[in-house]
Each structure stands twice: as C-alpha cells, then as structure tokens.
Enzyme design. Structure first.
Site, PDB file in Angstrom:
ATOM      1  N   GLY A 239       0.676  -1.164  -0.029  1.00  0.00           N
ATOM      2  CA  GLY A 239       0.015   0.030  -0.084  1.00  0.00           C
ATOM      3  C   GLY A 239       0.831   1.319  -0.263  1.00  0.00           C
ATOM      4  O   GLY A 239       0.260   2.190  -0.130  1.00  0.00           O
ATOM      5  N   GLU A 273       4.149  -6.573   1.845  1.00  0.00           N
ATOM      6  CA  GLU A 273       3.912  -6.832   0.683  1.00  0.00           C
ATOM      7  C   GLU A 273       3.689  -5.883  -0.199  1.00  0.00           C
ATOM      8  O   GLU A 273       2.749  -5.394  -0.977  1.00  0.00           O
ATOM      9  CB  GLU A 273       2.367  -7.556   0.721  1.00  0.00           C
ATOM     10  CG  GLU A 273       2.026  -9.050   1.686  1.00  0.00           C
ATOM     11  CD  GLU A 273       0.812  -9.332   1.641  1.00  0.00           C
ATOM     12  OE1 GLU A 273       0.571 -10.539   1.757  1.00  0.00           O
ATOM     13  OE2 GLU A 273      -0.210  -8.677   1.477  1.00  0.00           O
ATOM     14  N   GLY A 275       4.205  -3.739  -3.603  1.00  0.00           N
ATOM     15  CA  GLY A 275       3.992  -3.743  -4.872  1.00  0.00           C
ATOM     16  C   GLY A 275       4.355  -2.534  -5.746  1.00  0.00           C
ATOM     17  O   GLY A 275       5.326  -2.401  -6.240  1.00  0.00           O
ATOM     18  N   ARG A 276       3.379  -1.486  -5.556  1.00  0.00           N
ATOM     19  CA  ARG A 276       3.645  -0.398  -6.391  1.00  0.00           C
ATOM     20  C   ARG A 276       4.780   0.614  -5.859  1.00  0.00           C
ATOM     21  O   ARG A 276       5.551   1.037  -6.905  1.00  0.00           O
ATOM     22  CB  ARG A 276       2.532   0.566  -5.909  1.00  0.00           C
ATOM     23  CG  ARG A 276       2.340   1.704  -6.803  1.00  0.00           C
ATOM     24  CD  ARG A 276       1.277   2.858  -6.057  1.00  0.00           C
ATOM     25  NE  ARG A 276      -0.017   1.976  -5.718  1.00  0.00           N
ATOM     26  CZ  ARG A 276      -0.905   1.940  -6.510  1.00  0.00           C
ATOM     27  NH1 ARG A 276      -0.979   2.453  -7.721  1.00  0.00           N
ATOM     28  NH2 ARG A 276      -2.052   1.362  -6.415  1.00  0.00           N
ATOM     29  N   ARG A 312      -5.128   2.074 -15.801  1.00  0.00           N
ATOM     30  CA  ARG A 312      -5.418   3.045 -14.657  1.00  0.00           C
ATOM     31  C   ARG A 312      -5.895   4.346 -14.974  1.00  0.00           C
ATOM     32  O   ARG A 312      -6.890   4.753 -14.147  1.00  0.00           O
ATOM     33  CB  ARG A 312      -4.032   3.405 -13.971  1.00  0.00           C
ATOM     34  CG  ARG A 312      -3.309   2.011 -13.615  1.00  0.00           C
ATOM     35  CD  ARG A 312      -2.153   2.228 -12.680  1.00  0.00           C
ATOM     36  NE  ARG A 312      -2.639   2.664 -11.429  1.00  0.00           N
ATOM     37  CZ  ARG A 312      -2.549   3.718 -10.990  1.00  0.00           C
ATOM     38  NH1 ARG A 312      -2.105   4.580 -11.309  1.00  0.00           N
ATOM     39  NH2 ARG A 312      -2.991   3.679  -9.758  1.00  0.00           N
ATOM     40  N   TYR A 316      -9.353   4.382 -12.974  1.00  0.00           N
ATOM     41  CA  TYR A 316      -9.474   4.951 -11.529  1.00  0.00           C
ATOM     42  C   TYR A 316      -9.236   6.684 -11.956  1.00  0.00           C
ATOM     43  O   TYR A 316      -9.352   7.479 -10.911  1.00  0.00           O
ATOM     44  CB  TYR A 316      -8.260   4.700 -10.847  1.00  0.00           C
ATOM     45  CG  TYR A 316      -7.878   3.305 -10.617  1.00  0.00           C
ATOM     46  CD1 TYR A 316      -8.967   2.594  -9.852  1.00  0.00           C
ATOM     47  CD2 TYR A 316      -6.812   2.704 -11.250  1.00  0.00           C
ATOM     48  CE1 TYR A 316      -8.658   1.044  -9.883  1.00  0.00           C
ATOM     49  CE2 TYR A 316      -6.418   1.540 -11.194  1.00  0.00           C
ATOM     50  CZ  TYR A 316      -7.444   0.422 -10.345  1.00  0.00           C
ATOM     51  OH  TYR A 316      -7.230  -0.853 -10.127  1.00  0.00           O
ATOM     52  N   CYS A 343     -12.287   2.270 -29.459  1.00  0.00           N
ATOM     53  CA  CYS A 343     -13.433   2.718 -29.620  1.00  0.00           C
ATOM     54  C   CYS A 343     -14.154   2.755 -28.351  1.00  0.00           C
ATOM     55  O   CYS A 343     -15.104   2.135 -27.735  1.00  0.00           O
ATOM     56  CB  CYS A 343     -14.385   1.802 -30.796  1.00  0.00           C
ATOM     57  SG  CYS A 343     -13.328   1.438 -31.956  1.00  0.00           S
TER      58      CYS A 343
HETATM   59  N1  LLP Z   1      -1.162  -7.010  -0.391  1.00  0.00           N
HETATM   60  C1  LLP Z   1      -2.504  -7.162  -0.765  1.00  0.00           C
HETATM   61  C2  LLP Z   1      -3.220  -8.086   0.164  1.00  0.00           C
HETATM   62  C3  LLP Z   1      -3.166  -6.292  -1.766  1.00  0.00           C
HETATM   63  O1  LLP Z   1      -4.463  -6.544  -2.017  1.00  0.00           O
HETATM   64  C4  LLP Z   1      -2.299  -5.521  -2.532  1.00  0.00           C
HETATM   65  C5  LLP Z   1      -2.911  -4.876  -3.552  1.00  0.00           C
HETATM   66  C6  LLP Z   1      -0.998  -5.280  -2.198  1.00  0.00           C
HETATM   67  C7  LLP Z   1      -0.445  -6.271  -1.005  1.00  0.00           C
HETATM   68  C8  LLP Z   1      -0.028  -4.459  -3.018  1.00  0.00           C
HETATM   69  O2  LLP Z   1      -0.365  -3.178  -2.651  1.00  0.00           O
HETATM   70  P1  LLP Z   1       0.645  -2.154  -3.193  1.00  0.00           P
HETATM   71  O3  LLP Z   1       1.984  -2.185  -2.409  1.00  0.00           O
HETATM   72  O4  LLP Z   1       0.971  -2.239  -4.496  1.00  0.00           O
HETATM   73  O5  LLP Z   1      -0.221  -0.910  -3.076  1.00  0.00           O
HETATM   74  N2  LLP Z   1      -4.715  -1.838  -9.709  1.00  0.00           N
HETATM   75  C9  LLP Z   1      -4.862  -0.869  -8.530  1.00  0.00           C
HETATM   76  C10 LLP Z   1      -4.263  -1.361  -7.504  1.00  0.00           C
HETATM   77  C11 LLP Z   1      -4.808  -2.556  -6.586  1.00  0.00           C
HETATM   78  C12 LLP Z   1      -4.347  -2.936  -5.519  1.00  0.00           C
HETATM   79  C13 LLP Z   1      -4.898  -4.133  -4.893  1.00  0.00           C
HETATM   80  N3  LLP Z   1      -4.222  -4.852  -3.830  1.00  0.00           N
HETATM   81  C14 LLP Z   1      -3.952   0.355  -9.247  1.00  0.00           C
HETATM   82  O6  LLP Z   1      -3.810   0.329 -10.279  1.00  0.00           O
HETATM   83  O7  LLP Z   1      -3.818   1.379  -8.326  1.00  0.00           O
END
Ligand code: LLP
Length: 428
Positions: A239, A273, A275-276, A312, A316, A343
């Site tokens: 997150g 965890e 990701g982003r 995105r 969003y 389209c």
């Molecule tokens: N852990 C869990 C349980 C999650 O559901 C998520 C993301 C993460 C970790 C990783 O979160 P991050 O560190 O990447 O924020 N498609 C959307 C984002 C969806 C995120 C879903 N869960 C976007 O493009 O902003």
C-alpha cells in the site's frame, strides 16, 4: 523516477535512450529500469533492517518473470493471489517458504496447488475458506500455516476502488470473529493459525492510517497473548504510495520511523507486501503519436497506446505524467487530451493536460507505469499486448515479446458445423 531522466534532449532509462528502444521493438512498449527496481526494494529493506522482515513483492503489480527473478534473487519473497501467480512464482524458483497467498476467493484447485507446494502462509479471509483449507489439508495430509486477515476498519484516504480495510469492504474478518478463530484454533487442525494479516489499501501517502491500523493489531495480538495465544507472524500488507503527480508520500525511512516503535513491541516476525512502491516508479509506457486532432472544443493527441495497454487512467481516473521522449526547445504548452485508438470515450491516458504539442510520429513516455501497467493490459479491440523491456545500464533485454496477430487467435476454434459450407443457410 530518477532512473528515467533526460540526457541532453533524450529521455533515457538508465543509460539507454528510450527512442533507440522504440526503434528496436516498435511502440507501444513497457520499459523497466533494473536499477530502480533494486533501489526501491533495498530502500525498504534498509529502512526495516533492525527487524529484518520478509519482503514479499506483491506480484499482482508486475509479474514479469525477469522482474520476479531479479527481486527474488535479492532475497524477496512473493505475495501471490491466484494459482497463476503461484505458478509464475515457482517458475522463477523462489522457495515456497517465501510465498504468501491472499485472495478472498481461493478455489479448491488453487488451495490444493498451494498445499502441495507447501507455501509459507495462506492469508485467510473468511471462516468457510479456513474450513475448506482444513478439509483439503486433511485429505492431503498437510499442515498449512494460516494468517487471518483482519479488517481493522481504517480509512486509508485513497481511491475508493483500492481501499480495502473499511467496514463495507469484502476483505478480511472483523476483529471479533477473528479473535474467536484464534481462541478456538484447535478446531481447525491440521491448519495452524500462526499469523495476522492486514492490507488497508493501496497508494497510501501518509503513515497515519498504518499507525492507526497497527495500534488495533497490536492490542488484538496482545489481548490474545494474555489468553495464551502466541502469534509468530505479522503481515502488514502493501500500500505504500508513490509520486504520480503532486503527491508527497512518506519515504521508506519516514514510514519505518513511524511504525517501527510499535512493531518492536510485538513478538512477531514481520512480512510486508509492497507492489507499487517497488515497481511503479521503475517503469514507463512509451507510445507514439499517430495524429494530432483539433476539434472546435479540444485538442486530442492520438497515440498508439490506449486503455488496453494502460488501464489506470480509464479505470481510476489515475494521473500519470507524460514526458516527450525527445525534449524540444520550449514551445508553448497547449491543453489537450492524450487518447488511445480504442473505440471508447473512456480511452485516455491524460485529460486536460498542458503539454508541448507533439507532431505525428513523436514519442511520448507515460511515467509511473511499472506497477499495475502491463499486468492489467488486455486484448480489447483485438490489440496484441505490448512488449516489456528490462534495461540494465546501457543494455536492454526484451523480457516479453510483443504479441502477434497469431497470438490473438491462439486457443480459439470454430466448431466443425460452422465450418461446413452453407451451414449458415441450413440454420436460417
Ligand atoms: N497485499 C494485498 C493483500 C493487496 O491486496 C495488495 C494490492 C498489495 C499487497 C499490494 O499493494 P501495493 O503495495 O501495490 O499498493 N490496480 C490498482 C491497485 C490494486 C491493488 C490491489 N491490492 C491500481 O492500479 O492502482
């Protein structure tokens, strides 16, 4: 995004000019910087060094095998959310004991797969799911380790589609039910309840929602400890927000300073965890201008990448900076929409954006596209998905080739009766 910068007039990824990559692979394409991926992973690792957490890269953000290999070679684990992600995780050889698995809807087949692989932790989201894991584990004679995902009801102040820890969300268990599970954990043998998991949302720019969530987790864990229940794993999810526009997200260090004192009071090993935070700033989408179209009301820059490549903005209303791949001398900036060829009126990469007006054939780079970019791409409008390129210094590697028209029909078939000459007439 310091690994994407201008050298003279040319926008480069590390030491490689993005225009030269376009010449090699065509457009649109995704480009990732190895240095940036590693730097961001290491920033987090360093910030939390004092408690050496297991950092499980959330591969939903970017699941290219080369990216996964790069990070897991550095010691990262992986956070998976489907059988497909588990398959890819195993393909890059990450040890099963560094894999955690979260999803509100794990199917039987997926659970069986993860049980057989003997992953580190199942992040469980409901009682029926825990019972299913228990039943399948009995059948397979396994002893799975389980974390219970708590819904701590904290508002992460982010886009509502990516807020997950609020009371109306489908994720996790309320604290009362979760407490009941731990107190009756013997009912779930052979599953072992060994962890708590939270993930309150994504693109969170301030430490306070985390601190609030962690305070709730801490009192939950401490209360159980008093009752003789020890919880050895604490997973704080992902997150961490990044800069897309004018956000001022906490740095890894500021985040650590905020939450470490609290974490240190808990006798649990930490899992994160992200990701982003790791992948987002480490990738761009490069696209070529097809046409510049002026209507009486608006100027449209029509490019060859669209919502099927980067969803995105459409999904969003997300903001991604757009930079020219070749910087020209300061021409006037014009308000325009950067749109794809698809389209749909919702097919845009930027709206009402002030940009130096490019000409057809010019290249534009969409920043912050390394997370939730390629992984959310589709074949909508029968468009082959773009290639992914990894840059290491002045070298580039095509880590996923561009799809071909042939790829578009792979797996499809026409039933024999439709292939018979004149069958249409007979049915009419
Ligand atoms: N852990 C869990 C349980 C999650 O559901 C998520 C993301 C993460 C970790 C990783 O979160 P991050 O560190 O990447 O924020 N498609 C959307 C984002 C969806 C995120 C879903 N869960 C976007 O493009 O902003």
């Amino acid at each position: 995004m310091h690994d994407f910068k201008y050298r003279g007039r040319k926008l480069c990824c590390e030491r490689l000019d993005l225009a030269s990559i376009a010449e090699r692979v065509g457009t649109p394409f995704y480009c990732y910087s190895q240095k940036s991926l590693l730097d961001h992973f290491n920033k987090l690792k360093r910030a939390f060094r004092s408690i050496s957490p297991l950092i499980c890269f959330s591969m939903k953000a970017n699941s290219n095998l080369a990216v996964l290999k790069l990070l897991t070679r550095q010691g990262a684990g992986l956070d998976v959310v489907s059988g497909g992600e588990l398959y890819k995780a195993r393909r890059v050889g990450v040890p099963a004991r560094r894999i955690v698995y979260a999803s509100v809807g794990k199917t039987e087949a997926e659970i069986v797969y993860a049980l057989k692989e003997d992953i580190l932790l199942f992040n469980v989201e409901s009682v029926p799911e825990l019972e299913l894991i228990q039943r399948l584990a009995r059948r397979l004679k396994k002893r799975p380790r389980v974390s219970v995902r708590l819904n701590v009801e904290v508002d992460p102040r982010t886009h509502r589609y990516i807020a997950t820890g609020v009371s109306t969300s489908k994720f996790g268990l309320d604290l009362k039910s979760a407490r009941g599970l731990f107190l009756n954990s013997r009912h779930y043998v052979p599953a072992e309840l060994v962890g708590v998991h939270i993930h309150i949302g994504s693109q969170i720019t301030s430490g306070s929602p985390y601190a609030q969530a962690l305070r709730r987790v801490a009192s939950f864990v401490k209360d159980l400890k008093k009752r003789g229940v020890h919880i050895p794993w604490l997973n704080v999810g992902g997150g961490l927000g990044i800069i897309y526009h004018d956000e001022r997200p906490q740095t890894a260090h500021a985040f650590a300073r905020r939450v470490l004192p609290l974490l240190k009071t808990l006798p649990a090993r930490l899992i994160m965890e992200p990701g982003r935070f790791i992948a987002g700033p480490s990738g761009v989408l490069v696209t070529r201008v097809t046409t510049v179209k002026k209507t009486p009301r608006k100027t449209f820059i029509i490019v060859d990448g669209g919502m099927s490549d980067l969803l995105r903005p459409s999904l969003y209303g997300a903001y991604h900076s757009i930079w020219p791949v070749r910087r020209s001398s300061n021409g006037p900036r014009v308000e325009c929409d950067v749109v794809g060829p698809i389209c749909e009126s919702g097919d845009f990469l930027a709206r009402d954006r002030k940009l130096a007006l490019p000409g057809s054939g010019d290249l534009l780079s969409v920043l912050g596209a390394g997370a939730y970019g390629f992984v959310m791409a589709s074949n909508y409008n029968s468009r082959p998905r773009p290639p992914e390129v990894l840059v290491n210094g002045s070298r580039m590697y095509v880590v996923r080739r561009r799809e071909t028209y042939r790829d578009l029909v792979r797996g499809e078939s026409i039933p024999a009766y439709l292939r018979e000459a004149g069958s249409g007439k007979r049915e009419a």
